[in-house]
Design an enzyme around this catalytic site. Structure first.
Site, mmCIF file in Angstrom:
data_model
loop_
_atom_site.group_PDB
_atom_site.id
_atom_site.type_symbol
_atom_site.label_atom_id
_atom_site.label_comp_id
_atom_site.label_asym_id
_atom_site.label_seq_id
_atom_site.Cartn_x
_atom_site.Cartn_y
_atom_site.Cartn_z
ATOM 1 N N LYS A 261 40.863 -63.425 9.072
ATOM 2 C CA LYS A 261 40.307 -62.398 9.958
ATOM 3 C C LYS A 261 40.981 -61.076 9.638
ATOM 4 O O LYS A 261 42.207 -60.976 9.661
ATOM 5 C CB LYS A 261 40.562 -62.770 11.429
ATOM 6 C CG LYS A 261 40.251 -61.632 12.430
ATOM 7 C CD LYS A 261 40.522 -62.031 13.889
ATOM 8 C CE LYS A 261 40.368 -60.845 14.838
ATOM 9 N NZ LYS A 261 40.640 -61.182 16.249
ATOM 10 N N LYS A 273 39.574 -52.940 25.688
ATOM 11 C CA LYS A 273 40.827 -53.524 26.162
ATOM 12 C C LYS A 273 41.558 -52.535 27.062
ATOM 13 O O LYS A 273 41.372 -51.334 26.937
ATOM 14 C CB LYS A 273 41.739 -53.831 24.958
ATOM 15 C CG LYS A 273 41.289 -55.009 24.119
ATOM 16 C CD LYS A 273 42.283 -55.287 23.015
ATOM 17 C CE LYS A 273 41.869 -56.468 22.162
ATOM 18 N NZ LYS A 273 41.899 -57.760 22.870
ATOM 19 N N ASP A 343 34.770 -58.100 22.687
ATOM 20 C CA ASP A 343 36.187 -58.297 22.340
ATOM 21 C C ASP A 343 36.423 -59.675 21.701
ATOM 22 O O ASP A 343 37.501 -59.945 21.194
ATOM 23 C CB ASP A 343 37.040 -58.136 23.599
ATOM 24 C CG ASP A 343 38.508 -57.895 23.271
ATOM 25 O OD1 ASP A 343 38.824 -57.659 22.079
ATOM 26 O OD2 ASP A 343 39.335 -57.931 24.204
ATOM 27 N N ARG A 347 35.792 -64.077 15.808
ATOM 28 C CA ARG A 347 34.965 -65.241 15.463
ATOM 29 C C ARG A 347 33.647 -64.808 14.821
ATOM 30 O O ARG A 347 33.074 -65.560 14.042
ATOM 31 C CB ARG A 347 34.752 -66.108 16.716
ATOM 32 C CG ARG A 347 34.023 -65.431 17.830
ATOM 33 C CD ARG A 347 34.221 -66.126 19.180
ATOM 34 N NE ARG A 347 35.532 -65.828 19.776
ATOM 35 C CZ ARG A 347 35.965 -66.348 20.915
ATOM 36 N NH1 ARG A 347 35.208 -67.210 21.587
ATOM 37 N NH2 ARG A 347 37.152 -66.027 21.384
HETATM 38 N N1 BES Z 1 42.508 -59.874 18.689
HETATM 39 C C1 BES Z 1 42.333 -60.494 19.925
HETATM 40 C C2 BES Z 1 43.340 -61.629 20.190
HETATM 41 C C3 BES Z 1 44.795 -61.264 20.201
HETATM 42 C C4 BES Z 1 45.467 -61.087 21.396
HETATM 43 C C5 BES Z 1 45.511 -61.154 19.030
HETATM 44 C C6 BES Z 1 46.812 -60.793 21.407
HETATM 45 C C7 BES Z 1 46.862 -60.859 19.035
HETATM 46 C C8 BES Z 1 47.513 -60.692 20.231
HETATM 47 C C9 BES Z 1 40.925 -61.076 20.018
HETATM 48 O O1 BES Z 1 39.956 -60.401 19.303
HETATM 49 C C10 BES Z 1 40.530 -61.006 21.445
HETATM 50 O O2 BES Z 1 40.397 -59.927 21.939
HETATM 51 N N2 BES Z 1 40.350 -62.165 22.074
HETATM 52 C C11 BES Z 1 39.968 -62.214 23.431
HETATM 53 C C12 BES Z 1 38.911 -63.273 23.563
HETATM 54 C C13 BES Z 1 38.140 -63.237 24.861
HETATM 55 C C14 BES Z 1 37.328 -61.964 24.954
HETATM 56 C C15 BES Z 1 37.240 -64.448 24.924
HETATM 57 C C16 BES Z 1 41.206 -62.572 24.250
HETATM 58 O O3 BES Z 1 42.088 -63.277 23.756
HETATM 59 O O4 BES Z 1 41.307 -62.090 25.364
HETATM 60 ZN ZN ZN Z 2 40.611 -59.356 17.677
HETATM 61 MN MN MN Z 3 39.116 -58.776 20.385
#
Ligand code: BES
Ligand code: ZN
Ligand code: MN
Length: 496
Positions: A261, A273, A343, A347
């Site tokens: 990724k 965010k 967000d 995936r």
């Molecule tokens: N890049 C983030 C995940 C992440 C969080 C990486 C903290 C490193 C440190 C990912 O793209 C994300 O935002 N995931 C969301 C998923 C949710 C929207 C289902 C998350 O983890 O909140």
């Molecule tokens: Zn991300």
């Molecule tokens: Mn994200």
């Protein structure tokens, strides 16, 4: 930092000498202690140093002793795995840095071989640990107090067999250099590292014999990368897919594929965010950073294995052209995806990168690395990356490799009921679960729909790519987690 090997005590003022907890001083220390009338041994015994593994004791200039001496505890022979020796070597860096020496000689010439490792290999591991720990990200510091400027420039290791030590070190330093490249791109700010500049880093590897192909938005549009392109469509930076091939194995042998990724900044998109901590999302490209560093290691050590490394690169921004929650994207696989949260973009990038990789290369195994979910840190913290897989053998190989190098993995379950949770009412699949927990698992279930039954493993490294505390081998900040693990996995299982 320069690391060299020699078979005679070099003429440096600063000496580091190893000693065992349960054995007498070796040749060099015995000679020095004699000159010092036994004062070195006396203080080693009478302080809490006692030559315990990784403990250090500084001996200031003594009568008749030229320069200063640092004793490093070797503990006992039974403690000496490659990883333990690397950690020992890493300890030297903060130790020597605070003494502010420029060059140090490290005398381990009396180190005792173990069942698994020869003395030259052991010294190479210590040197490798020092090399791993010596990397810093300070290129943007233009003003520093004199005492903040690092001094350490060179380590000279004394070894009874220089040639064998150098050969063992060449292999380990190739891995360390891959780790350093990963840490560099992960540490760089997102105005410097974006999809095209990541592609430029990949192109650099062509010099080492890596075949590199880069697809831009035009090519990806033609091929139908609807999911990856959807993530990047709100950004002025052009999305990229980078395919690197290191073909060091037999021609007939199907490759191992590694997919990363590479979201070079993740604002969350329209589902933006919170501002607190958003800066962390510069390392949301760490998975692709690992793929890049791994390919460099393989090329440097001329690994006898065929590996395809793919980086899916996009920037996730909110803008008038960004994807919206409820948009439907058509992925490269043909499956349609309802985007319910912009967000959950990693995936989407991986869906197309994984599908492309399995379809084009028919790999034996496909492994992806991604800072995919915050939920993985809720489950595992900062000690283990999450492992998800459709294949027990692959899971065992990866877990064992991780244990060996101290980059640990913990497998989590997958299954039908989790998979059902991402069925969409309007498309084939939705990009988030129904909000009933298990966020890291539903993310993995989503990816599994794009691997087409290929033996596959997904490493969720969101908690491991960056460390706010001090990691023994890599200090603070970017860790390069995954490069050493995958090198070990490949070397142990495929380079026979
Ligand atoms: N890049 C983030 C995940 C992440 C969080 C990486 C903290 C490193 C440190 C990912 O793209 C994300 O935002 N995931 C969301 C998923 C949710 C929207 C289902 C998350 O983890 O909140
Ligand atoms: Zn991300
Ligand atoms: Mn994200």
């Amino acid at each position: 930092m320069k690391i060299t090997f020699t078979d005679k005590a070099p003429a440096t003022k600063f000496l580091v000498a190893g000693c065992y907890e349960d054995k007498d001083f070796g040749t060099v220390l015995s000679a020095l202690d004699k000159v010092a009338n036994g004062a070195i041994k006396a203080s080693a015994i009478n302080t809490d140093f006692k030559a315990k593994l990784e403990k250090m004791m500084r001996v200031p200039t003594l009568n008749g002793l030229d320069g200063a001496l640092l004793l490093i505890g070797l503990g006992q022979v039974k403690d000496h795995t490659g990883l333990a020796l690397e950690k020992l070597g890493a300890k030297l860096i903060p130790g020597l840095s605070c003494i502010r020496v420029k060059t140090a000689a490290i005398d381990l010439s009396d180190i005792e071989a173990t069942e698994a490792l020869s003395a030259p290999e052991m010294i190479a591991y210590v040197a490798s640990g020092a090399l791993l720990r010596s990397w810093r990200f300070d290129k943007y510091k233009t003003k520093r107090e004199p005492d903040e400027i690092p001094t350490l420039e060179e380590l000279v290791f004394v070894s009874p067999d220089v040639k064998a030590t150098q050969a063992a070190f060449d292999r380990l330093s190739a891995i360390a250099e891959g780790n350093h490249l990963t840490r560099l791109v992960v540490s760089e700010p997102p105005n410097v590292i974006y999809p095209e500049s990541m592609a430029a880093h990949a192109k650099e590897l062509a010099k080492l014999g890596v075949k590199v192909d880069v697809f831009g938005e035009k090519e990806m549009t033609k091929l139908g990368f609807g999911a990856l392109l959807g993530v990047g469509q709100g950004s002025i930076r052009e999305s990229q897919l980078v395919v690197m091939q290191w073909l060091g194995g037999n021609k007939e042998e199907k490759p191992i594929a590694v997919v990363g990724k590479g979201v070079t900044f993740d604002t969350g998109g329209i589902n933006i965010k919170p501002s607190n901590g958003m800066e962390d999302m510069k390392y949301d490209m760490a998975g692709s950073g690992v793929v890049l560093g791994l390919m460099k290691s393989l090329a440097l050590r001329k690994a006898k294995v065929n590996v395809v490394g793919v980086m899916g690169l996009a920037e996730n921004m909110p803008s008038g052209s960004a994807i919206r929650p409820s948009d439907v994207l058509t992925s490269l696989s043909g499956q349609t995806i309802e985007v319910l949260n912009t967000d959950a973009e990693g995936r989407l990038v991986l869906a197309d990168a994984l599908w492309y990789t399995q379809d084009k290369f028919k790999p034996q195994y496909i492994i992806d690395l991604a800072t995919l979910t915050g939920a993985i840190t809720v489950a595992l913290g900062y000690e283990y990356a999450g492992l998800f897989s459709n294949n027990d053998k692959l899971s065992t190989m990866l877990t064992d490799a991780g244990t060996q190098v101290g980059e640990q993995l913990w497998r989590l379950p997958m299954g039908k009921t989790y998979d059902k949770d991402i069925n969409s009412d309007v498309a084939d699949v939705k990009n988030v679960g129904s909000g009933r927990g298990a966020g890291s698992i539903t993310a993995a279930q989503f990816l599994e729909r794009f691997v087409n039954k290929t033996p596959w493993a997904h490493l969720d490294i969101a908690g491991m790519a960056w460390d706010k505390a001090d990691k023994p081998l890599t200090g603070k900040g970017a860790t390069g987690y995954g490069v050493r693990l995958l090198n070990e996995f490949l070397a142990k299982n495929f380079e026979g």
